[in-house]
Design a protein around this motif. Structure first.
Motif, PDB file in Angstrom:
ATOM      1  N   LYS A   4      -2.071 -10.121 -29.369  1.00  0.00           N
ATOM      2  CA  LYS A   4      -1.753 -11.547 -28.231  1.00  0.00           C
ATOM      3  C   LYS A   4      -1.898 -10.433 -26.877  1.00  0.00           C
ATOM      4  CE  LYS A   4       0.635 -15.135 -26.323  1.00  0.00           C
ATOM      5  NZ  LYS A   4       2.573 -15.860 -26.631  1.00  0.00           N
ATOM      6  N   ALA A   5      -2.570 -11.589 -26.484  1.00  0.00           N
ATOM      7  CA  ALA A   5      -3.076 -10.769 -24.487  1.00  0.00           C
ATOM      8  C   ALA A   5      -1.501 -11.054 -23.852  1.00  0.00           C
ATOM      9  CB  ALA A   5      -4.693 -11.271 -24.329  1.00  0.00           C
ATOM     10  N   ALA A   6      -1.743  -9.554 -22.892  1.00  0.00           N
ATOM     11  CA  ALA A   6      -0.862  -9.597 -21.762  1.00  0.00           C
ATOM     12  C   ALA A   6      -0.780  -9.525 -20.575  1.00  0.00           C
ATOM     13  CB  ALA A   6       0.249  -8.659 -22.521  1.00  0.00           C
ATOM     14  N   PRO A   7      -0.142 -10.256 -19.315  1.00  0.00           N
ATOM     15  CA  PRO A   7      -0.863  -8.926 -18.283  1.00  0.00           C
ATOM     16  C   PRO A   7      -1.395  -7.726 -17.808  1.00  0.00           C
ATOM     17  CG  PRO A   7       0.845 -11.049 -17.393  1.00  0.00           C
ATOM     18  CD  PRO A   7       0.449 -10.605 -19.702  1.00  0.00           C
ATOM     19  N   GLU A   8      -0.456  -6.895 -18.765  1.00  0.00           N
ATOM     20  CA  GLU A   8      -0.308  -5.587 -19.078  1.00  0.00           C
ATOM     21  C   GLU A   8      -1.686  -4.761 -19.644  1.00  0.00           C
ATOM     22  OE1 GLU A   8       2.418  -6.915 -20.704  1.00  0.00           O
ATOM     23  OE2 GLU A   8       3.370  -7.261 -18.745  1.00  0.00           O
ATOM     24  N   ASP A   9      -2.642  -5.822 -20.139  1.00  0.00           N
ATOM     25  CA  ASP A   9      -3.455  -5.041 -20.392  1.00  0.00           C
ATOM     26  C   ASP A   9      -4.770  -5.092 -19.359  1.00  0.00           C
ATOM     27  OD1 ASP A   9      -2.727  -5.495 -23.256  1.00  0.00           O
ATOM     28  OD2 ASP A   9      -3.357  -7.622 -23.089  1.00  0.00           O
ATOM     29  N   LEU A  10      -4.730  -5.548 -18.380  1.00  0.00           N
ATOM     30  CA  LEU A  10      -5.649  -5.702 -16.770  1.00  0.00           C
ATOM     31  C   LEU A  10      -5.320  -4.869 -16.185  1.00  0.00           C
ATOM     32  CD1 LEU A  10      -6.563  -9.389 -17.175  1.00  0.00           C
ATOM     33  CD2 LEU A  10      -7.691  -7.664 -18.283  1.00  0.00           C
ATOM     34  N   ALA A  11      -3.988  -4.052 -16.101  1.00  0.00           N
ATOM     35  CA  ALA A  11      -3.578  -3.451 -15.269  1.00  0.00           C
ATOM     36  C   ALA A  11      -4.323  -2.498 -14.481  1.00  0.00           C
ATOM     37  CB  ALA A  11      -1.702  -3.370 -15.508  1.00  0.00           C
ATOM     38  N   ARG A  12      -4.929  -1.679 -15.332  1.00  0.00           N
ATOM     39  CA  ARG A  12      -5.302   0.059 -15.206  1.00  0.00           C
ATOM     40  C   ARG A  12      -6.837  -1.076 -14.432  1.00  0.00           C
ATOM     41  NH1 ARG A  12      -5.115   4.944 -16.848  1.00  0.00           N
ATOM     42  NH2 ARG A  12      -7.237   5.671 -14.991  1.00  0.00           N
ATOM     43  N   MET A  13      -7.292  -1.922 -15.129  1.00  0.00           N
ATOM     44  CA  MET A  13      -8.843  -1.933 -14.826  1.00  0.00           C
ATOM     45  C   MET A  13      -8.711  -2.159 -13.099  1.00  0.00           C
ATOM     46  SD  MET A  13     -11.175  -4.239 -17.677  1.00  0.00           S
ATOM     47  CE  MET A  13     -10.050  -4.694 -18.208  1.00  0.00           C
ATOM     48  N   LEU A  14      -7.313  -3.091 -13.047  1.00  0.00           N
ATOM     49  CA  LEU A  14      -7.268  -4.327 -11.271  1.00  0.00           C
ATOM     50  C   LEU A  14      -6.754  -3.170 -10.486  1.00  0.00           C
ATOM     51  CD1 LEU A  14      -6.125  -7.650 -12.840  1.00  0.00           C
ATOM     52  CD2 LEU A  14      -7.777  -7.310 -11.964  1.00  0.00           C
ATOM     53  N   ALA A  15      -5.948  -2.297 -11.061  1.00  0.00           N
ATOM     54  CA  ALA A  15      -5.729  -1.021 -10.242  1.00  0.00           C
ATOM     55  C   ALA A  15      -6.930  -0.562  -9.455  1.00  0.00           C
ATOM     56  CB  ALA A  15      -4.753  -0.497 -10.513  1.00  0.00           C
ATOM     57  N   GLU A  16      -7.937  -0.051 -10.539  1.00  0.00           N
ATOM     58  CA  GLU A  16      -8.918   0.261 -10.185  1.00  0.00           C
ATOM     59  C   GLU A  16     -10.053  -0.368  -9.453  1.00  0.00           C
ATOM     60  OE1 GLU A  16      -9.645   3.868 -11.216  1.00  0.00           O
ATOM     61  OE2 GLU A  16      -8.569   4.442 -11.643  1.00  0.00           O
ATOM     62  N   MET A  17      -9.700  -1.461  -9.356  1.00  0.00           N
ATOM     63  CA  MET A  17     -11.225  -1.460  -8.464  1.00  0.00           C
ATOM     64  C   MET A  17     -10.385  -2.956  -7.067  1.00  0.00           C
ATOM     65  SD  MET A  17     -13.590  -4.227 -11.560  1.00  0.00           S
ATOM     66  CE  MET A  17     -11.922  -4.609 -12.369  1.00  0.00           C
ATOM     67  N   THR A  18      -9.010  -2.384  -6.524  1.00  0.00           N
ATOM     68  CA  THR A  18      -8.234  -3.122  -5.026  1.00  0.00           C
ATOM     69  C   THR A  18      -8.619  -2.702  -4.900  1.00  0.00           C
ATOM     70  OG1 THR A  18      -5.918  -2.089  -6.240  1.00  0.00           O
ATOM     71  CG2 THR A  18      -6.035  -2.177  -3.914  1.00  0.00           C
ATOM     72  N   ARG A  19     -10.003  -1.835  -3.932  1.00  0.00           N
ATOM     73  CA  ARG A  19     -10.634  -1.892  -2.819  1.00  0.00           C
ATOM     74  C   ARG A  19     -11.819  -2.936  -2.508  1.00  0.00           C
ATOM     75  NH1 ARG A  19     -10.770   1.637   0.875  1.00  0.00           N
ATOM     76  NH2 ARG A  19      -9.484   3.968   0.785  1.00  0.00           N
ATOM     77  N   ARG A  20     -12.480  -3.133  -4.309  1.00  0.00           N
ATOM     78  CA  ARG A  20     -13.388  -4.129  -4.473  1.00  0.00           C
ATOM     79  C   ARG A  20     -12.561  -5.662  -3.678  1.00  0.00           C
ATOM     80  NH1 ARG A  20     -17.786  -3.915  -6.955  1.00  0.00           N
ATOM     81  NH2 ARG A  20     -18.848  -1.903  -7.636  1.00  0.00           N
ATOM     82  N   GLY A  21     -11.162  -5.908  -4.102  1.00  0.00           N
ATOM     83  CA  GLY A  21     -10.678  -7.621  -3.998  1.00  0.00           C
ATOM     84  C   GLY A  21      -9.230  -6.948  -3.610  1.00  0.00           C
ATOM     85  N   PRO A  22      -9.047  -6.929  -2.187  1.00  0.00           N
ATOM     86  CA  PRO A  22      -8.112  -6.370  -0.964  1.00  0.00           C
ATOM     87  C   PRO A  22      -7.065  -7.642  -1.038  1.00  0.00           C
ATOM     88  CG  PRO A  22      -9.905  -6.239   0.202  1.00  0.00           C
ATOM     89  CD  PRO A  22     -10.515  -6.537  -0.760  1.00  0.00           C
ATOM     90  N   GLU A  23      -7.333  -8.259  -1.551  1.00  0.00           N
ATOM     91  CA  GLU A  23      -6.586  -9.694  -0.490  1.00  0.00           C
ATOM     92  C   GLU A  23      -5.440  -9.962  -1.675  1.00  0.00           C
ATOM     93  OE1 GLU A  23      -9.541 -13.169   0.342  1.00  0.00           O
ATOM     94  OE2 GLU A  23     -10.015 -11.439   2.170  1.00  0.00           O
ATOM     95  N   GLY A  24      -5.668  -9.371  -3.213  1.00  0.00           N
ATOM     96  CA  GLY A  24      -4.467  -9.764  -4.184  1.00  0.00           C
ATOM     97  C   GLY A  24      -5.097  -9.770  -5.589  1.00  0.00           C
ATOM     98  N   GLU A  25      -3.872  -9.988  -6.195  1.00  0.00           N
ATOM     99  CA  GLU A  25      -5.154  -9.919  -7.247  1.00  0.00           C
ATOM    100  C   GLU A  25      -4.446 -11.623  -8.711  1.00  0.00           C
ATOM    101  OE1 GLU A  25      -3.976  -6.488  -9.252  1.00  0.00           O
ATOM    102  OE2 GLU A  25      -2.540  -7.454 -10.786  1.00  0.00           O
ATOM    103  N   ALA A  26      -5.564 -11.927  -9.808  1.00  0.00           N
ATOM    104  CA  ALA A  26      -4.500 -13.204 -10.594  1.00  0.00           C
ATOM    105  C   ALA A  26      -4.720 -12.545 -12.088  1.00  0.00           C
ATOM    106  CB  ALA A  26      -4.900 -14.198  -9.817  1.00  0.00           C
ATOM    107  N   VAL A  27      -3.959 -13.007 -13.081  1.00  0.00           N
ATOM    108  CA  VAL A  27      -4.093 -13.194 -14.044  1.00  0.00           C
ATOM    109  C   VAL A  27      -3.516 -13.830 -14.675  1.00  0.00           C
ATOM    110  CG1 VAL A  27      -3.430 -11.162 -16.244  1.00  0.00           C
ATOM    111  CG2 VAL A  27      -3.857 -10.118 -13.846  1.00  0.00           C
ATOM    112  N   ALA A  28      -5.034 -14.407 -15.755  1.00  0.00           N
ATOM    113  CA  ALA A  28      -4.594 -15.424 -17.007  1.00  0.00           C
ATOM    114  C   ALA A  28      -4.087 -15.140 -18.519  1.00  0.00           C
ATOM    115  CB  ALA A  28      -5.115 -17.359 -16.622  1.00  0.00           C
TER     116      ALA A  28
END
Length: 632
Positions: free
Chosen positions: A14-38
């Motif tokens: 089963k997927a969890a938000p933590e599965d995306l943590a590394r990828m989203l952290a690496e792309m902070t500059r691409r989307g500096p206005e926040g993040e969302a996970v589903a």
């Protein structure tokens, strides 16, 4: 430029938000206005937000389609919104319909053929729980990136960044790509990345992945349209201006102000000439200049272009980079790929845009490819228009300020192209298959490492991609498009702009503009040695004649890089920091401190230049990844 991320577990997990943590952290500059996970069952979808269209301000990404249960995440800007809203019965919805929702509607209507019905810049990934699959696609010409990794029976990853995917799935280093970087051979592959088994989805491709595996498919292919036959050169110019203006207008759908790069050339000049007359407030333009217009034709042309109406210019001079140096050097130290090192000039424009609060920057990068004349002189010769071929050769000699003997050299080359039979082309290909593959003499790569890493196979594959037969004009242009470097060039601009939270848009990277140019007769591209003649005619009265009829080309990119190097006394530090990890890969003569120096004029020896690019990239990698080199 919302950054996308997705993980699909294929092992029942089963997927969890933590599965995306590394990828989203690496792309902070691409989307500096926040993040969302589903998360839903085995899949997690994520996004980092940079809202660049009005709809993106109100459409949550990842977007959930309640009726079907489908979810989508992506970087999406659609140009055929009005058509799709009508097609899906949403034109009178009484609410804002975002581009993500329109893509999901396209999926629900057309399934895996949905991307072929979309027009614009996009990379997206969606989850359909009814089919238990992920579907992902990249736009027709490759303005947006989509990187993926498939671990059969385990997981599927995709994101907007190769580093994000590679580090998240703990991929090893792609040694072939590293060897290519050490000889500055960016075109070795149009799909590989610096991470093993992590791939760039090619333009106009889509993929479907589920428990049964991954299926990759080309959903659209360039094709020769019906030839366009108009009465006069003026009619062709008017038609070109109309299709380019429509593309520019579509790219003005922004949040806040849109800006543009402005060089002294025709392509960005044409974009600005149209855009400045379409916006209500002065158009921010960002130009790179030299200190003395009297000695720099590029700088003189930029000043001429700035006489156009309704502009708000920012000029950055390579002799005065001190106010920009810290941020530019910081971008070097965060280099996402070695190829991006020499992007100092466009990087400066994106930094200036960021400081001006501009999120979207237009450019004309693809103009040189879209409006290239191909083998036009050879076609004149084959059709008996020898005098026109001579006029073109003489004109090009004057245009580029070359010595008179250049005229004869061009004609000789054109005659070879015109008269060489296909059988001789085939013989040349056969000879290339048998001969040793040459490696640049000034190479920074260790030859033993090059052989182990498969560099010679990569070089041979690229060399054998040359034409083996004669083609008609449209076919030749279609064949040359992916070989022109425009796809890897656009990926470079994407990475460089994303560092500053800026979205690049190129009106020449538009399928409608491409189709129009493919339909043109070959004599609309060059006349008497004037390249891009249709655009020069189309911009009459809009772009100053000093730019329209400017001769030659001058690029200030190297001057900007050298000037920034002057601001960076510690430039050797990345090389020294990665020397141990790179030792088995780098030529032995670069192992001493004495080898690491700049030339007297501030330029760098090609070997040192390649080494510095790779070292800057290597400093951003986990140390264990760099140490894990292939064994002799």
């Amino acid at each position: 430029m919302t950054a996308l991320a997705l993980v699909l577990h294929l092992n029942g997990r089963k997927a969890a938000p933590e599965d995306l943590a590394r990828m989203l952290a690496e792309m902070t500059r691409r989307g500096p206005e926040g993040e969302a996970v589903a998360c839903e069952g085995p899949v997690a979808l994520g996004a980092r937000l940079l809202a660049t269209t009005p709809e993106a301000l109100v459409e949550p990404m990842p977007f959930h389609h309640a009726a079907s249960g489908c979810r989508i995440t992506g970087q999406i800007r659609l140009d055929n919104r009005a058509e799709l809203l009508v097609r899906f019965g949403l034109a009178q919805a009484g609410r804002v319909v975002g581009d993500g929702e329109l893509v999901l509607c396209a999926w629900l209507n057309w399934g895996e053929d949905c991307a072929s019905h979309l027009l614009g810049d996009f990379a997206f990934a969606l989850w359909d729980p009814r089919q238990g699959c992920v579907f992902a696609a990249r736009d027709h010409l490759g303005m947006r990136q989509l990187i993926y990794a498939h671990r059969p029976g385990q997981a599927f990853f995709c994101a907007s960044s190769a580093r994000a995917v590679g580090l998240a799935c703990k991929a090893g280093l792609n040694e072939t790509r590293m060897a290519e970087a050490l000889i500055d051979f960016e075109w070795g592959s149009l799909t590989s990345t610096f991470f093993q088994d992590v791939f760039r989805l090619p333009p106009a491709h889509c993929l479907t992945v589920d428990a049964s595996g991954l299926r990759l498919r080309e959903y659209w292919r360039m094709a020769s349209p019906a030839p366009l036959r108009l009465k006069s050169d003026t009619d062709y110019a008017d038609a070109f201006r109309e299709v380019l203006a429509r593309s520019v207008q579509d790219r003005l759908r922004v949040v806040g102000r849109v800006g543009s790069m402005l060089s002294g050339g025709m392509d960005s000049g044409a974009v600005v000439a149209l855009a400045c007359r379409m916006v209500d407030t002065p158009l921010p333009v960002f130009s790179s200049v030299g200190p003395d217009p009297a000695t720099c034709i590029e700088t003189r042309a930029i000043h001429a272009a700035l006489t156009m109406p309704n502009l708000d210019p920012t000029l950055v001079c390579h002799s005065d980079l001190a106010p920009w140096a810290d941020d530019l050097i910081g971008a070097w130290q965060a280099l996402e790929e070695p190829w991006d090192f020499h992007m100092t000039q466009p990087r400066t424009a994106y930094l200036a845009a960021q400081r001006a609060g501009v999120r979207v920057v237009l450019d004309g990068v693809a103009g040189d490819v879209l409006l290239s004349n191909g083998s036009q002189m050879a076609r004149h010769i084959r059709t008996g228009r020898l005098l026109q071929a001579l006029r073109d050769a003489r004109g090009l000699t004057g245009f580029y300020g070359m010595p008179g003997k250049y005229t004869a050299a061009q004609l000789i080359q054109a005659f070879r192209g015109a008269l060489m039979p296909d059988a001789l082309r085939a013989l040349r290909q056969a000879w290339r298959r048998r001969r040793p593959v040459p490696v640049p003499a000034e190479s920074a790569v260790d030859m033993a490492f090059a052989r182990r890493a498969g560099l010679f196979d990569s070089l041979r594959s690229f060399e054998l991609s040359d034409r083996a037969r004669r083609m008609d004009f449209a076919e030749e242009r279609i064949w040359s498009w992916p070989r022109s470097g425009i796809n890897v060039g656009r990926e470079r601009y994407d990475r460089v702009a994303s560092h500053f939270g800026v979205e690049p848009r190129d009106p020449y990277m538009d399928r409608r503009v491409l189709d129009f140019c493919l339909s043109l007769p070959f004599d609309q591209f060059q006349h008497d040695g004037w390249p891009k003649i249709i655009q020069r005619r189309a911009m009459a009265g809009l772009l100053p004649d000093a730019v329209r009829w400017r001769r030659g080309k001058e690029h200030l990119g190297l001057a900007f890089t050298q000037a920034l190097m002057d601001q960076w006394p510690d430039w050797q530090a990345p090389i020294l920091a990665t020397r141990t990890g790179l030792k088995a890969r780098v030529a032995a003569d670069l192992a001493t401190d004495a080898a690491l120096s700049r030339n007297a004029d501030g330029s760098m020896h090609p070997k040192v230049d390649c080494l510095l690019q790779v070292a800057l990239f290597a400093t951003t990698l986990p140390s264990n990844l760099l140490q894990g080199s292939i064994e002799a």
